[in-house]
Design a protein around this motif. Structure first.
Motif, short mmCIF file in Angstrom:
data_model
loop_
_atom_site.label_atom_id
_atom_site.label_comp_id
_atom_site.label_asym_id
_atom_site.label_seq_id
_atom_site.Cartn_x
_atom_site.Cartn_y
_atom_site.Cartn_z
N PRO A 295 8.45 6.28 -13.17
CA PRO A 295 9.14 6.92 -14.29
C PRO A 295 10.44 6.23 -14.71
O PRO A 295 10.70 6.06 -15.90
CB PRO A 295 9.42 8.34 -13.77
CG PRO A 295 8.37 8.58 -12.75
CD PRO A 295 8.12 7.24 -12.11
N GLU A 296 11.23 5.79 -13.75
CA GLU A 296 12.51 5.15 -14.09
C GLU A 296 12.33 3.74 -14.67
O GLU A 296 13.28 3.16 -15.19
CB GLU A 296 13.43 5.10 -12.87
CG GLU A 296 12.95 4.22 -11.74
CD GLU A 296 11.96 4.87 -10.78
OE1 GLU A 296 11.70 4.25 -9.74
OE2 GLU A 296 11.47 5.98 -11.05
N CYS A 297 11.11 3.23 -14.62
CA CYS A 297 10.82 1.88 -15.13
C CYS A 297 10.01 1.90 -16.42
O CYS A 297 9.72 0.84 -16.98
CB CYS A 297 10.07 1.08 -14.07
SG CYS A 297 11.02 0.84 -12.55
N GLN A 298 9.66 3.09 -16.88
CA GLN A 298 8.86 3.19 -18.09
C GLN A 298 9.69 2.80 -19.31
O GLN A 298 10.91 2.91 -19.31
CB GLN A 298 8.29 4.60 -18.23
CG GLN A 298 7.27 4.89 -17.16
CD GLN A 298 6.76 6.32 -17.17
OE1 GLN A 298 7.08 7.12 -18.05
NE2 GLN A 298 5.94 6.66 -16.18
N TYR B 69 0.80 -1.22 0.00
CA TYR B 69 0.00 0.00 0.00
C TYR B 69 0.84 1.28 0.00
O TYR B 69 0.61 2.17 -0.82
CB TYR B 69 -0.99 0.00 1.17
CG TYR B 69 -1.95 1.15 1.08
CD1 TYR B 69 -3.06 1.08 0.23
CD2 TYR B 69 -1.75 2.32 1.81
CE1 TYR B 69 -3.94 2.14 0.13
CE2 TYR B 69 -2.63 3.38 1.69
CZ TYR B 69 -3.72 3.29 0.86
OH TYR B 69 -4.59 4.34 0.74
N ALA B 70 1.80 1.39 0.88
CA ALA B 70 2.61 2.62 0.96
C ALA B 70 3.37 2.86 -0.35
O ALA B 70 3.42 3.99 -0.85
CB ALA B 70 3.57 2.55 2.14
N SER B 71 3.94 1.81 -0.92
CA SER B 71 4.67 1.95 -2.18
C SER B 71 3.75 2.36 -3.32
O SER B 71 4.11 3.18 -4.17
CB SER B 71 5.36 0.64 -2.55
OG SER B 71 6.32 0.30 -1.60
N ILE B 72 2.54 1.81 -3.33
CA ILE B 72 1.58 2.12 -4.39
C ILE B 72 1.10 3.56 -4.28
O ILE B 72 1.05 4.28 -5.29
CB ILE B 72 0.38 1.15 -4.35
CG1 ILE B 72 0.83 -0.27 -4.69
CG2 ILE B 72 -0.74 1.60 -5.26
CD1 ILE B 72 1.50 -0.43 -6.03
N ASN C 62 13.51 -5.76 -8.95
CA ASN C 62 14.56 -5.59 -7.92
C ASN C 62 13.95 -5.37 -6.53
O ASN C 62 14.37 -4.48 -5.79
CB ASN C 62 15.50 -4.44 -8.28
CG ASN C 62 16.20 -4.66 -9.60
OD1 ASN C 62 16.54 -5.79 -9.95
ND2 ASN C 62 16.40 -3.59 -10.34
N GLU C 63 12.93 -6.15 -6.23
CA GLU C 63 12.25 -6.12 -4.93
C GLU C 63 11.51 -4.81 -4.63
O GLU C 63 11.15 -4.55 -3.49
CB GLU C 63 13.22 -6.47 -3.80
CG GLU C 63 13.81 -7.86 -3.96
CD GLU C 63 14.73 -8.26 -2.83
OE1 GLU C 63 14.51 -7.80 -1.69
OE2 GLU C 63 15.67 -9.01 -3.10
N GLU C 64 11.30 -3.99 -5.65
CA GLU C 64 10.57 -2.73 -5.51
C GLU C 64 9.35 -2.76 -6.41
O GLU C 64 9.38 -3.35 -7.49
CB GLU C 64 11.45 -1.54 -5.92
CG GLU C 64 12.70 -1.36 -5.10
CD GLU C 64 12.42 -0.80 -3.72
OE1 GLU C 64 11.47 -0.01 -3.57
OE2 GLU C 64 13.16 -1.17 -2.79
N ILE C 65 8.28 -2.09 -5.99
CA ILE C 65 7.09 -1.97 -6.83
C ILE C 65 7.43 -1.05 -8.00
O ILE C 65 7.84 0.10 -7.79
CB ILE C 65 5.90 -1.38 -6.03
CG1 ILE C 65 5.53 -2.29 -4.86
CG2 ILE C 65 4.70 -1.14 -6.96
CD1 ILE C 65 5.00 -3.65 -5.23
N ALA C 66 7.28 -1.57 -9.20
CA ALA C 66 7.59 -0.79 -10.40
C ALA C 66 6.34 -0.30 -11.11
O ALA C 66 6.39 0.66 -11.88
CB ALA C 66 8.43 -1.63 -11.37
#
Length: 142
Positions: free
Chosen positions: A77-80, A11-14, A51-55
């Motif tokens: 943005p860095e994953c687009q 939730y926090a990451s989203i 890499n264990e992060e929500i993209a």
């Protein structure tokens, strides 16, 4: 990168991702719809992990007529431009197919008009776009 169902720990990451990539007005609409979809059918909320992060995240819904809708997609943005959006779209399409929806549509409003090329690259055409003249919303389907 892999796609999985949303987990409460995301939730926090989203919400951070939504704040980063959506306008304030779009954020407010999306966070409300996101919460509603989580109560109605959380299996239609998918996240991509890199890499264990929500993209990225995609929110879908199914209406009373058994039609599946892509509601909102957001990618960091860095994953687009790395295939994450297409992977999210494909994964949600699989969910819709498993549920035997009668039709799959892309909801279109002023906020997601700029990302329609992502859906087009995934094979969707103007015939699959459901344009709304009011705010998009999550519907109480099945």
């Amino acid at each position: 990168m892999f796609v999985r169902p949303f987990q409460l720990s995301d939730y926090a990451s989203i919400t951070k991702l939504f704040r980063e990539v959506l306008s304030e007005e779009c954020y407010e609409e999306t966070i409300e719809a996101f919460a509603k979809q989580l109560t109605l059918d959380p299996e239609l909320v998918l996240v991509s992990v890199l890499n264990e992060e929500i993209a990225g995240i995609i929110i879908g819904t199914i209406d009373q007529r058994n039609q599946g809708y892509y509601y909102r997609i957001a990618v960091a943005p860095e994953c687009q431009r790395k295939g994450i959006g297409k992977a999210l779209i494909a994964s949600l399409k699989m969910k819709f197919t498993q549920r035997k929806v009668s039709k799959i549509l892309v909801t279109v409003d002023v906020h997601n008009e700029p990302i329609l090329p992502v859906y087009e690259a995934a094979g969707y055409t103007d015939n699959n776009f459901s344009r709304s003249f009011r705010h998009l919303r999550i519907v109480s389907g099945r």
